[in-house]
Design a protein around this motif. Structure first.
Motif, PDB file in Angstrom:
ATOM      1  N   SER A  75       0.836  -1.187   0.000  1.00  0.00           N
ATOM      2  CA  SER A  75       0.000   0.000   0.000  1.00  0.00           C
ATOM      3  C   SER A  75       0.879   1.248   0.000  1.00  0.00           C
ATOM      4  O   SER A  75       1.698   1.449   0.896  1.00  0.00           O
ATOM      5  N   ALA A  97      -1.667  -1.201  -4.050  1.00  0.00           N
ATOM      6  CA  ALA A  97      -2.695  -0.168  -3.901  1.00  0.00           C
ATOM      7  C   ALA A  97      -2.044   1.203  -3.843  1.00  0.00           C
ATOM      8  O   ALA A  97      -0.957   1.369  -3.289  1.00  0.00           O
ATOM      9  N   GLU A 299      -6.037   6.679   4.384  1.00  0.00           N
ATOM     10  CA  GLU A 299      -6.374   5.974   3.142  1.00  0.00           C
ATOM     11  C   GLU A 299      -5.376   4.860   2.840  1.00  0.00           C
ATOM     12  O   GLU A 299      -5.738   3.814   2.298  1.00  0.00           O
ATOM     13  N   ALA A 302      -6.429   2.130   4.973  1.00  0.00           N
ATOM     14  CA  ALA A 302      -7.736   1.618   4.551  1.00  0.00           C
ATOM     15  C   ALA A 302      -7.608   0.611   3.417  1.00  0.00           C
ATOM     16  O   ALA A 302      -8.381  -0.359   3.344  1.00  0.00           O
ATOM     17  N   ASN A 303      -6.647   0.811   2.529  1.00  0.00           N
ATOM     18  CA  ASN A 303      -6.425  -0.162   1.452  1.00  0.00           C
ATOM     19  C   ASN A 303      -6.043  -1.528   2.019  1.00  0.00           C
ATOM     20  O   ASN A 303      -6.512  -2.571   1.543  1.00  0.00           O
ATOM     21  N   ALA A 306      -9.080  -3.104   3.769  1.00  0.00           N
ATOM     22  CA  ALA A 306     -10.022  -3.638   2.780  1.00  0.00           C
ATOM     23  C   ALA A 306      -9.552  -4.986   2.248  1.00  0.00           C
ATOM     24  O   ALA A 306     -10.356  -5.909   2.051  1.00  0.00           O
ATOM     25  N   TRP A 307      -8.242  -5.106   2.031  1.00  0.00           N
ATOM     26  CA  TRP A 307      -7.696  -6.395   1.575  1.00  0.00           C
ATOM     27  C   TRP A 307      -7.968  -7.492   2.598  1.00  0.00           C
ATOM     28  O   TRP A 307      -8.369  -8.604   2.249  1.00  0.00           O
ATOM     29  N   THR A 310     -11.918  -8.131   2.611  1.00  0.00           N
ATOM     30  CA  THR A 310     -12.618  -8.518   1.378  1.00  0.00           C
ATOM     31  C   THR A 310     -11.745  -9.291   0.399  1.00  0.00           C
ATOM     32  O   THR A 310     -12.258  -9.839  -0.581  1.00  0.00           O
ATOM     33  N   VAL A 313      -7.912  -4.774  -2.414  1.00  0.00           N
ATOM     34  CA  VAL A 313      -7.695  -3.392  -1.979  1.00  0.00           C
ATOM     35  C   VAL A 313      -8.748  -2.499  -2.642  1.00  0.00           C
ATOM     36  O   VAL A 313      -9.344  -2.847  -3.672  1.00  0.00           O
ATOM     37  N   THR A 314      -8.973  -1.341  -2.063  1.00  0.00           N
ATOM     38  CA  THR A 314      -9.988  -0.421  -2.572  1.00  0.00           C
ATOM     39  C   THR A 314      -9.514   0.322  -3.820  1.00  0.00           C
ATOM     40  O   THR A 314     -10.298   0.571  -4.730  1.00  0.00           O
ATOM     41  N   HIS A 315      -8.220   0.673  -3.851  1.00  0.00           N
ATOM     42  CA  HIS A 315      -7.697   1.467  -4.964  1.00  0.00           C
ATOM     43  C   HIS A 315      -6.496   0.755  -5.580  1.00  0.00           C
ATOM     44  O   HIS A 315      -5.341   1.119  -5.336  1.00  0.00           O
TER      45      HIS A 315
END
Length: 319
Positions: A75, A97, A299, A302-303, A306-307, A310, A313-315
């Motif tokens: 990230s 990410a 942020e 957050a990536n 998210a990994w 879910t 990664v988000t981005h």
């Protein structure tokens, strides 16, 4: 899950302002290690079992991947990803990410501020005003009226658009060029880069760094610029050949340059640009504000979270 069983997230050579990211990662169930280094051996020694690497501008390549064999996500703390071997990460099954555009306003404002400070010769006059002997000194390039200047924007992304919004209505002309041909609101699109350079008093760079743009500002680029013009760069230092800029300044072809980024940071002793009075430098801080500093860290974490939650990664750098 015990602390010993928790997945490990390791911070590389980031500064001390990552507390919000550390707290978010720990709350999500990570054990967080701050290695404080980009060196593969030191990363391995600090957290050889890491599944997540949070990195700044340090290189992430095969050596890092070998040092952290369990790594599954990298990230970044920027939108740019030129410091990461994305292909090697993909082969190793490591997601990469980057950040959403959390500092577009800051970077555009910084670019415009550098433009104004450069063309008004503020660094020169700041130095001159501190002594009676230099009070009446004048720079080699006398400031020109802003409303008479023509500005060329190289790149048409979000930051370029915000910069155009700041410059619009204040200058005589605003033109843009991009590799894709994408237009920029408020600017006249120019199909040929050299035409843009030849008709601009200020050239502001807003390009990503990749194989095509590495060193794009070379002797030929600078020779195509209008005599007495200014170069502004808040994008990536690798876009610019510093020796070529020094030559253009020495010849008088360029009036000056205003740079927030360099090819190597921090600059090594003897760097051809750092000791010059016709260069305005800031230390890669175009992105910086109280709001963006917090957003970058949050942020980035957050990536990784998210990994964990879910599997993605988000981005992602690669979809």
């Amino acid at each position: 899950m015990t602390v010993a069983d928790a997945p490990v997230a390791v911070y590389a050579a980031l500064d001390d302002h990552v507390a919000a990211g550390v707290a978010a990662l720990e709350a999500a169930g990570f054990r967080v290690v701050q290695a404080g280094s980009d060196d593969p051996a030191e990363l391995a020694a600090a957290a050889g079992d890491a599944v997540a690497l949070l990195v700044g501008y340090g290189r992430v390549d095969e050596a890092v991947l070998r040092a952290l064999p369990g790594l599954r996500v990298v990230s970044l703390i920027s939108q740019g990803h030129d410091n990461v071997d994305v292909a090697a990460c993909a082969r190793a099954g490591v997601q990469v990410a980057h950040l959403p555009p959390v500092a577009t306003e800051e970077v555009a404002v910084h670019a415009w501020a550098l433009t104004l400070a450069a063309v008004r010769q503020l660094p020169f006059f700041d130095r001159a005003s501190r002594s009676a002997s230099t009070w009446a000194s004048r720079p080699r390039a006398i400031p020109r009226r802003l409303s008479g200047l023509e500005v060329g924007i190289v790149g048409t992304g979000r930051t370029a658009a915000a910069y155009a919004g700041l410059a619009g209505g204040h200058v005589a002309a605003l033109r843009s060029w991009s590799r894709s041909g994408r237009p920029l609101a408020g600017a006249t699109p120019v199909a040929d880069l050299h035409e843009l350079l030849a008709t601009s008093d200020v050239v502001s760079l807003h390009l990503p760094l990749d194989d095509e743009t590495q060193g794009i500002v070379d002797d030929a680029f600078l020779a195509a610029m209008r005599p007495g013009s200014w170069l502004v760069n808040v994008a990536r230092g690798g876009l610019v050949d510093p020796a070529a800029v020094a030559r253009a300044l020495d010849s008088g072809h360029l009036a000056g340059a205003a740079l927030d980024v360099l090819d190597k940071e921090p600059a090594a002793p003897g760097h051809p640009l750092v000791a010059r009075d016709d260069i305005l430098l800031t230390p890669h801080t175009a992105w910086l504000s109280a709001e963006s500093e917090l957003a970058y860290v949050v942020e980035q974490a957050a990536n990784v979270i998210a990994w964990l939650q879910t599997g993605a990664v988000t981005h992602p750098v690669l979809p």
